[in-house]
Write an enzyme that holds these catalytic residues in place. Structure first.
Site, PDB file in Angstrom:
ATOM      1  N   ALA A  17      17.525  31.918  89.055  1.00 54.26           N
ATOM      2  CA  ALA A  17      18.065  32.856  90.055  1.00 54.26           C
ATOM      3  C   ALA A  17      19.581  32.703  90.181  1.00 54.26           C
ATOM      4  O   ALA A  17      20.321  33.703  90.179  1.00 54.26           O
ATOM      5  CB  ALA A  17      17.403  32.622  91.410  1.00 54.26           C
ATOM      6  N   ALA A  52       7.419  34.023  81.499  1.00 57.90           N
ATOM      7  CA  ALA A  52       6.892  35.342  81.140  1.00 57.90           C
ATOM      8  C   ALA A  52       7.562  36.370  82.039  1.00 57.90           C
ATOM      9  O   ALA A  52       7.820  36.098  83.212  1.00 57.90           O
ATOM     10  CB  ALA A  52       5.387  35.381  81.325  1.00 57.90           C
ATOM     11  N   LYS A  80       6.248  40.556  74.484  1.00 56.97           N
ATOM     12  CA  LYS A  80       5.118  40.627  75.406  1.00 56.97           C
ATOM     13  C   LYS A  80       4.757  42.085  75.683  1.00 56.97           C
ATOM     14  O   LYS A  80       5.569  42.827  76.227  1.00 56.97           O
ATOM     15  CB  LYS A  80       5.480  39.913  76.721  1.00 56.97           C
ATOM     16  CG  LYS A  80       4.415  40.058  77.787  1.00 56.97           C
ATOM     17  CD  LYS A  80       4.736  39.288  79.046  1.00 56.97           C
ATOM     18  CE  LYS A  80       3.705  39.615  80.121  1.00 56.97           C
ATOM     19  NZ  LYS A  80       4.021  39.003  81.409  1.00 56.97           N
ATOM     20  N   THR A 346       6.132  38.159  87.978  1.00 54.29           N
ATOM     21  CA  THR A 346       7.021  39.078  88.685  1.00 54.29           C
ATOM     22  C   THR A 346       8.223  38.424  89.375  1.00 54.29           C
ATOM     23  O   THR A 346       9.078  39.120  89.909  1.00 54.29           O
ATOM     24  CB  THR A 346       6.223  39.860  89.747  1.00 54.29           C
ATOM     25  OG1 THR A 346       5.373  38.941  90.436  1.00 54.29           O
ATOM     26  CG2 THR A 346       5.391  40.939  89.116  1.00 54.29           C
TER      27      THR A 346
HETATM   28  C1  LIG Z   1       4.064  27.545  88.645  1.00 51.45           C
HETATM   29  C2  LIG Z   1       5.103  28.608  88.501  1.00 51.45           C
HETATM   30  C3  LIG Z   1       5.070  29.469  87.419  1.00 51.45           C
HETATM   31  C4  LIG Z   1       6.011  30.496  87.298  1.00 51.45           C
HETATM   32  N1  LIG Z   1       5.932  31.388  86.270  1.00 51.45           N
HETATM   33  C5  LIG Z   1       6.742  32.458  86.266  1.00 51.45           C
HETATM   34  C6  LIG Z   1       6.661  33.444  85.246  1.00 51.45           C
HETATM   35  O1  LIG Z   1       5.887  33.334  84.308  1.00 51.45           O
HETATM   36  N2  LIG Z   1       7.489  34.505  85.331  1.00 51.45           N
HETATM   37  C7  LIG Z   1       8.396  34.662  86.338  1.00 51.45           C
HETATM   38  O2  LIG Z   1       9.080  35.678  86.394  1.00 51.45           O
HETATM   39  N3  LIG Z   1       8.537  33.708  87.270  1.00 51.45           N
HETATM   40  C8  LIG Z   1       7.740  32.626  87.265  1.00 51.45           C
HETATM   41  N4  LIG Z   1       7.893  31.679  88.216  1.00 51.45           N
HETATM   42  C9  LIG Z   1       8.999  31.777  89.147  1.00 51.45           C
HETATM   43  C10 LIG Z   1      10.263  31.300  88.467  1.00 51.45           C
HETATM   44  O3  LIG Z   1      10.091  30.003  87.952  1.00 51.45           O
HETATM   45  C11 LIG Z   1      11.411  31.325  89.442  1.00 51.45           C
HETATM   46  O4  LIG Z   1      11.468  32.565  90.075  1.00 51.45           O
HETATM   47  C12 LIG Z   1      12.713  31.115  88.737  1.00 51.45           C
HETATM   48  O5  LIG Z   1      12.672  29.966  87.948  1.00 51.45           O
HETATM   49  C13 LIG Z   1      13.828  31.006  89.723  1.00 51.45           C
HETATM   50  O6  LIG Z   1      13.854  29.772  90.353  1.00 51.45           O
HETATM   51  P1  LIG Z   1      15.079  29.486  91.282  1.00 51.45           P
HETATM   52  O7  LIG Z   1      16.313  29.591  90.471  1.00 51.45           O
HETATM   53  O8  LIG Z   1      14.942  30.328  92.483  1.00 51.45           O
HETATM   54  O9  LIG Z   1      14.842  27.972  91.768  1.00 51.45           O
HETATM   55  P2  LIG Z   1      15.002  26.582  90.987  1.00 51.45           P
HETATM   56  O10 LIG Z   1      14.747  26.679  89.549  1.00 51.45           O
HETATM   57  O11 LIG Z   1      14.164  25.607  91.778  1.00 51.45           O
HETATM   58  O12 LIG Z   1      16.524  26.191  91.185  1.00 51.45           O
HETATM   59  C14 LIG Z   1      17.008  25.682  92.399  1.00 51.45           C
HETATM   60  C15 LIG Z   1      18.433  25.216  92.205  1.00 51.45           C
HETATM   61  O13 LIG Z   1      18.957  24.833  93.474  1.00 51.45           O
HETATM   62  C16 LIG Z   1      19.636  23.602  93.353  1.00 51.45           C
HETATM   63  N5  LIG Z   1      19.577  22.896  94.630  1.00 51.45           N
HETATM   64  C17 LIG Z   1      18.524  22.739  95.455  1.00 51.45           C
HETATM   65  N6  LIG Z   1      18.885  22.006  96.544  1.00 51.45           N
HETATM   66  C18 LIG Z   1      20.203  21.722  96.390  1.00 51.45           C
HETATM   67  C19 LIG Z   1      21.140  20.976  97.156  1.00 51.45           C
HETATM   68  N7  LIG Z   1      20.837  20.394  98.312  1.00 51.45           N
HETATM   69  N8  LIG Z   1      22.390  20.866  96.672  1.00 51.45           N
HETATM   70  C20 LIG Z   1      22.772  21.435  95.500  1.00 51.45           C
HETATM   71  N9  LIG Z   1      21.914  22.154  94.747  1.00 51.45           N
HETATM   72  C21 LIG Z   1      20.650  22.276  95.182  1.00 51.45           C
HETATM   73  C22 LIG Z   1      18.908  22.877  92.239  1.00 51.45           C
HETATM   74  O14 LIG Z   1      19.728  21.905  91.646  1.00 51.45           O
HETATM   75  C23 LIG Z   1      18.605  24.028  91.290  1.00 51.45           C
HETATM   76  O15 LIG Z   1      19.699  24.228  90.444  1.00 51.45           O
HETATM   77  C24 LIG Z   1       7.002  30.623  88.304  1.00 51.45           C
HETATM   78  C25 LIG Z   1       7.069  29.720  89.358  1.00 51.45           C
HETATM   79  C26 LIG Z   1       6.123  28.712  89.471  1.00 51.45           C
HETATM   80  C27 LIG Z   1       6.212  27.753  90.628  1.00 51.45           C
END
Ligand SMILES: Cc1cc2nc3c(=O)[nH]c(=O)nc-3n(C[C@H](O)[C@H](O)[C@H](O)COP(=O)(O)OP(=O)(O)OC[C@H]3O[C@@H](n4cnc5c(N)ncnc54)[C@H](O)[C@@H]3O)c2cc1C
Length: 513
Positions: A17, A52, A80, A346
């Site tokens: 994200a 995915a 896909k 999604t």
């Molecule tokens: C089991 C599972 C399967 C999934 N499969 C899919 C899929 O097939 N397709 C799909 O579209 N989505 C999928 N998703 C969702 C997808 O993984 C996430 O939407 C995507 O990876 C985005 O994650 P994120 O960047 O929001 O969070 P994260 O990857 O958790 O990143 C969080 C970031 O915040 C930082 N952070 C947190 N706290 C602090 C702090 N205090 N100080 C500094 N930095 C901090 C961390 O270092 C990290 O860089 C899945 C999720 C799960 C749980």
């Protein structure tokens, strides 16, 4: 006149994200004096899954000026065409949710009514026989759709599978080249303005402060800003989507090189299989009420097609979303905003639409509350539509072999879904609400895949003679089969356009030609 333009954008989080948001805004503001800073902590790490996607991801590549094959080469990507759902309706049965249409409508009568009519008169041909994308999946073949509506190849779309870590790395490189600043530090405090509670700055573990005007919270499930600091609250949907844990366990490339994701229903949840060029992504999404972590990991390990790679990655989540995605001067994207289990892949799409909405509603320093209101209204609707789509997978099962499935069959569903199901059941009518991600063909794939069929078809279908319908439908099947025969296999397509040396070695042996 005072200059109210936002000049300091701070993105918290360097997962999918965070880097999607950084890349997108860096591209958008490339000609402007807007400072973009990404703060993340390598000690905390990312969620490490999310491989995915749905077809909209290719719009995202395009919006950054990235070529889809370039992205696939950089991320061990594969193609896909949809998702195969195994054992969902009943054990031993499967169906596809393809990214594509079924059949062709005639004189404003949707195709499924013709199929239903023939079925009522004894024709056993499955609905899926009228989808080119399903036929390609079944044969393990892939080609790109043709943009001209008159082409037989215009009836489907495609997405990609990729290595999430490599994707974030690619976007990081893209953003850094466009003047995005990156700070690797842990945020230990979020400082709010005394008068209105807006975020003023972040305090990092070394004591440094980062000031900003607009903050994008991409800190994952923690929601460091949106929840930790602003205490926005969370809407919990566990009552409809009971899975609350997952274990991910990649394995060596093995088995068939499918141009689709597979989701197999298990006793206490379901298992994903995502084929990449160099490995397969696997995971078990489960309900902790019915199975323990060790047992889930063992069940998943027993199903792997190749040797396990690395340690299992255990994840906990609560399905739902923040009560506000945009609160004061903070917008939450990705897991910080909410989470719907990955059954239809999604989450990344929700990040993409979140970025798009923020760009369209981009505030100035006065932060007109109407902008946040619209962002929250539309995001909530988008989440609710997806929730309903996912809930249907659980509600429509005929399985009664374990407590999870028995509970799901018996649960009451949200009113919006109930209304949809009623109208489809009565006359095959497809209700479409505002902010749907999945349109009629996707709902039809599910309805027919689960055997949830209408009592009646559209009476307008009776104005078409039976002989004509038989002829037309046979022609559609003939067209599909002749296209499929001329289409390369998924492996051939990848080899021709975006193969990686590592993928080739992993799948076909280092010494293979
Ligand atoms: C089991 C599972 C399967 C999934 N499969 C899919 C899929 O097939 N397709 C799909 O579209 N989505 C999928 N998703 C969702 C997808 O993984 C996430 O939407 C995507 O990876 C985005 O994650 P994120 O960047 O929001 O969070 P994260 O990857 O958790 O990143 C969080 C970031 O915040 C930082 N952070 C947190 N706290 C602090 C702090 N205090 N100080 C500094 N930095 C901090 C961390 O270092 C990290 O860089 C899945 C999720 C799960 C749980």
């Amino acid at each position: 006149m005072t200059d109210c333009r936002i000049r300091k954008l701070v993105i918290v989080g360097g997962g999918t994200a965070g880097w999607m948001a950084a890349a997108s805004f860096a591209h958008y503001f490339s000609q402007n004096d807007v400072e973009i800073t990404v703060v993340d902590s390598s000690q905390i790490g990312t969620v490490g899954v999310g491989e995915a996607t749905v077809p909209a991801i290719r719009d995202f590549f395009r919006s950054l000026g990235l070529d889809e094959f370039e992205v696939m080469r950089a991320t061990q990507g594969t193609c896909k065409l949809g998702i195969e759902f195994r054992d969902w309706s009943r054990k031993g049965e499967s169906f596809f949710h393809p990214f594509g249409v079924f059949g062709t409508p005639a004189r404003d009568v949707a195709f499924h009514h013709f199929w239903l009519k023939l079925r009522q008169f004894g024709d056993p041909t499955p609905f899926s026989a009228y989808s080119l994308a399903v036929a390609l999946c079944e044969q393990g073949r892939f080609t790109r759709p043709h943009p001209a509506p008159s082409s037989g190849l215009s009836v489907f779309d495609w997405a990609v599978h990729f290595d999430a870590g490599l994707f974030a790395q690619l976007l990081r490189g893209y953003a850094l080249k466009r003047r995005v600043k990156h700070v690797d530090a842990r945020i230990v405090d979020v400082n709010l303005r005394a008068d209105d509670g807006f975020i003023e700055s972040l305090t990092l573990d070394g004591g440094a402060r980062i000031e900003g005007e607009l903050f994008i919270d991409c800190s994952g499930f923690r929601g460091v800003l949106i929840e930790g600091a602003l205490q926005t609250g969370y809407e919990d949907w566990t009552r409809w989507l009971p899975c609350d844990r997952a274990v991910a366990m990649p394995c060596r490339a093995a088995g068939s090189f499918t141009p689709y994701t597979r989701a197999t229903a298990l006793e206490a949840g379901w298992q994903w299989r995502i084929p990449l060029q160099h490995r397969i992504g696997n995971g078990y999404v489960y309900c902790s009420q019915f199975i323990g972590d060790d047992e889930a990991a063992a069940a998943l390990a027993a199903n792997l097609e190749g040797a396990q790679l690395g340690d299992p990655n255990f994840l906990r989540f609560t399905t739902g979303h923040r009560r506000k995605f945009w609160n004061r001067n903070c917008v939450a994207l990705g897991l910080a905003g909410g989470f719907l289990e990955p059954l239809e892949s999604t989450s990344i799409q929700l990040i993409e639409t979140g970025i798009e909405k923020l760009r369209r509603l981009f505030p100035d320093k006065t932060f007109d509350p109407a902008l946040a209101e619209e962002f929250n209204r539309s995001s909530q609707l988008e989440y609710e539509r997806l929730r309903d789509f996912l809930v249907f997978h659980y509600k429509a099962t005929s399985r009664d072999d374990s407590p999870l499935w028995r509970e799901c069959r018996a649960m009451s569903v949200p009113d919006t879904l109930d209304y949809k199901m009623k109208l489809f059941r009565s006359r095959g009518f497809l209700v479409r609400y505002e902010w749907e991600t999945f349109y009629d063909p996707s709902w039809l794939a599910l309805y027919t895949g689960f055997g949830f069929l209408p009592e009646h078809y559209d009476p307008l279908a009776d104005y078409f003679p039976m002989s004509e319908l038989h002829e037309q439908l046979a022609r559609m099947r003939g067209n599909i089969s002749s296209i499929v025969q001329q289409t390369p296999t998924h492996a051939e397509f990848i080899a021709r356009h975006c193969a990686t040396a590592e993928g080739h070695a992993a799948r076909w042996g280092a010494n293979a030609a």
